[in-house]
Design an enzyme around this catalytic site. Structure first.
Site, mmCIF file in Angstrom:
data_model
loop_
_atom_site.group_PDB
_atom_site.id
_atom_site.type_symbol
_atom_site.label_atom_id
_atom_site.label_comp_id
_atom_site.label_asym_id
_atom_site.label_seq_id
_atom_site.Cartn_x
_atom_site.Cartn_y
_atom_site.Cartn_z
ATOM 1 N N SER A 81 22.085 -20.693 -11.277
ATOM 2 C CA SER A 81 22.083 -20.144 -9.806
ATOM 3 C C SER A 81 22.909 -18.955 -9.064
ATOM 4 O O SER A 81 23.632 -18.807 -10.045
ATOM 5 C CB SER A 81 21.721 -21.252 -8.957
ATOM 6 O OG SER A 81 22.854 -22.066 -8.828
ATOM 7 N N LYS A 82 21.882 -18.579 -8.575
ATOM 8 C CA LYS A 82 22.720 -17.188 -8.051
ATOM 9 C C LYS A 82 24.337 -17.155 -8.051
ATOM 10 O O LYS A 82 24.812 -16.343 -8.099
ATOM 11 C CB LYS A 82 22.094 -15.947 -6.542
ATOM 12 C CG LYS A 82 20.864 -15.500 -6.881
ATOM 13 C CD LYS A 82 20.276 -15.304 -6.157
ATOM 14 C CE LYS A 82 19.173 -15.214 -5.689
ATOM 15 N NZ LYS A 82 18.484 -15.851 -4.022
ATOM 16 N N ARG A 83 23.972 -18.751 -7.058
ATOM 17 C CA ARG A 83 26.047 -18.440 -6.189
ATOM 18 C C ARG A 83 26.828 -18.648 -7.336
ATOM 19 O O ARG A 83 27.660 -18.441 -7.585
ATOM 20 C CB ARG A 83 25.256 -19.800 -5.848
ATOM 21 C CG ARG A 83 25.798 -19.953 -4.621
ATOM 22 C CD ARG A 83 25.766 -21.085 -3.527
ATOM 23 N NE ARG A 83 24.381 -21.172 -3.575
ATOM 24 C CZ ARG A 83 23.793 -22.433 -4.669
ATOM 25 N NH1 ARG A 83 24.847 -23.180 -4.540
ATOM 26 N NH2 ARG A 83 22.726 -22.642 -4.275
ATOM 27 N N LYS A 84 26.242 -19.444 -8.996
ATOM 28 C CA LYS A 84 27.171 -19.292 -9.772
ATOM 29 C C LYS A 84 27.593 -18.585 -11.231
ATOM 30 O O LYS A 84 28.701 -17.901 -11.295
ATOM 31 C CB LYS A 84 27.281 -20.610 -10.591
ATOM 32 C CG LYS A 84 27.547 -21.750 -10.067
ATOM 33 C CD LYS A 84 28.390 -22.812 -10.267
ATOM 34 C CE LYS A 84 28.738 -24.010 -8.653
ATOM 35 N NZ LYS A 84 27.758 -25.345 -9.440
ATOM 36 N N VAL A 128 22.299 -13.514 -11.827
ATOM 37 C CA VAL A 128 20.880 -14.131 -12.113
ATOM 38 C C VAL A 128 20.007 -13.433 -12.747
ATOM 39 O O VAL A 128 18.434 -13.273 -13.424
ATOM 40 C CB VAL A 128 19.912 -15.142 -11.583
ATOM 41 C CG1 VAL A 128 20.813 -16.725 -11.678
ATOM 42 C CG2 VAL A 128 19.102 -15.092 -10.336
#
Ligand code: GLU
Length: 465
Positions: free
Chosen positions: A251-254, A257
């Site tokens: 996901s974008k947070r980790k 992407v």
């Protein structure tokens, strides 16, 4: 005829790296079987549509060389390839389902729908539509004729087993009592994903639906629609979703992407695709590095493992480094110049420096970090030069006398100087390295000095003095 597709929704700023993975598998599988790979834009959710997303998705696929045989841009005999250009078709097929009794009109208000759901939840039942409108279609029809807003819903049969084979996962079954009477056509005249995907996969003669595992739960609904029309099912294969190293969903947070981010960071498309090929799949001979051609030859869908493969940027960097090392110098030079086209790098310096730096490059972006010294004098120094004025002056003197200006001669003369001055080589060359580049780590010093040229080296040392 093998025909595969990806069906991205233009709801993000670019194609997700996970969708690039799915695209690559579809592309390879089609090519392996002399088939066709197409891209269909599923833009039926107008509320989530992002301006420019469609163009970006197509251009990123292109930049990775995962080119569709048929698409909005490439054309093809089964177009249009954008769902918003096919609205009449969905209406026609939805009407056909109504005639067959497999779908019905629904005019329930939002309020009623949420009330029904709440009541079901309270009774610990799976919240779904209670088929109220199905029992009063004549009345509903009249209201629609008088201008009432309506949707068309799938009439899901009660208590039936839907069974299908997934190439990667084997048999999957679900009882229809778990399925909602899915909306097929929305009040704005757009189809939902479920109707659009089935109609288009059928009309576009898709033989293999290869998509991410998150769509498994939608597949039984699709099968009911195929059956209602009496259409033959495509072959289904649900590929695993990529995971972060901590196994959470990418996901974008980790993790970055968007696929084009990797190109902007100086990853090579071939390396990224090679790495993606290894997501849930392994080469029969255990190889890690192989190109698209080899992948096409040895790939089988059955060999894909259904469990979440880890997408690890550090591993990808390693692989990218391997690709960089294997490139002919002239190609690498071209890629670097192109990557840094805004900086307008001196071609000759790129050519001379590439052999010195490429072993340390994991991405094209690394080039600048390592080779900046060839293009600009230091801005700051990782050391101070207190008490070294005299020695540096002697260095200048030595450098002035060097001819020819060749790495081997430079090295020899500087060693002579260090010996004469009784300074340890390590200390001496570190001082010089930092004086010339500002940094403690640089490409091999003598060779770097040869590239910089006599005059530039002297200027930089005088600046330090
Ligand atoms: N539009 C869906 C998506 O955004 C397509 C899923 C499928 O491949 O059926 O990924």
């Amino acid at each position: 005829m093998i025909r595969t597709r990806i069906a991205p929704s233009p709801t993000g700023e670019d194609i997700h790296i996970g969708n690039l993975y799915t695209a690559y598998i579809n592309y390879i599988f089609a090519h392996k079987n002399d088939g066709k790979f197409l891209v269909r834009i599923e833009d039926t959710d107008q509320t989530r549509k992002v301006e420019g997303s469609e163009e970006k998705i197509l251009s990123t696929l292109n930049a990775f060389g995962v080119n569709p045989d048929e698409s909005v841009e490439a054309g093809g005999e089964y177009g249009p390839y954008r769902q918003s250009d096919r609205l009449e078709l969905y209406k026609k097929y939805a009407d056909e389902l109504i005639e067959k009794g497999s779908a019905y009109y629904c005019i329930c208000s939002r309020e009623r729908l949420s009330k029904v759901r709440e009541e079901m939840k309270a009774k610990k039942q799976i919240p779904k539509y209670d088929k109220y409108c199905l029992s009063r279609q004549d009345e509903v029809q009249k209201e629609i004729n008088n201008g009432a807003e309506y949707v068309i819903r799938l009439n899901v049969p009660t208590d039936e087993e839907v069974i299908f084979q997934d190439v990667i996962r084997g048999e999957i079954r679900i009882n229809t009592s778990n399925l909602d009477d899915q909306v097929l056509l929305k009040s704005d005249g757009y189809p939902t994903y479920h109707l659009g995907v089935v109609v288009d996969d059928y009309l576009m003669k898709i033989s293999h639906v290869i998509r991410a595992e998150e769509w498994i739960s939608s597949t039984p609904k699709h099968i009911l629609i195929y059956k209602a029309f009496g259409w033959e099912l495509p072959i289904f294969a649900h590929v695993p979703i990529l995971r972060n190293p901590d196994k959470s969903k990418l996901s974008k947070r980790k993790n970055p992407v968007w696929a084009s981010w990797y190109l902007e960071q100086g990853f090579l498309p071939e390396a990224v695709l090679n790495y993606l090929a290894l997501m849930g799949w392994s080469h029969p001979e255990g190889k890690e590095i192989f190109d698209a051609e080899e992948f096409t030859r040895v790939f089988t869908l059955e060999r894909i493992q259904p469990v979440g493969p880890v997408f690890d940027v550090t591993k990808l960097e390693w692989m990218n480094g391997q690709y960089i090392m294997a490139l002919p110098i002239s190609n690498l030079k071209f890629l670097i110049s192109n990557f840094y086209k805004d900086r307008n790098l001196d071609e000759h310096i790129v050519e001379q420096s590439v052999p010195l730096v490429r072993e340390r490059m994991k991405t094209l972006k690394d080039y600048w970090d390592i080779a900046a010294m060839f293009y600009q004098s230091p801005i700051e120094y990782e050391k101070d030069f207190t008490n070294q004025k005299e020695l540096l002056e002697k260095v200048v003197h030595t450098l002035e006398s060097i001819s020819p200006w060749k790495a081997s001669v430079i090295g020899e003369k500087l060693q002579d100087l260090a010996t004469a001055e009784e300074v340890k080589f390590g200390t001496f060359f570190m001082m010089l390295r930092i004086a010339l580049s500002g940094k403690k780590v640089t490409p091999p010093l003598n060779e770097s000095m040869e590239i910089l040229g006599k005059e530039e080296c002297i200027t930089r040392i005088k600046h330090v003095i």
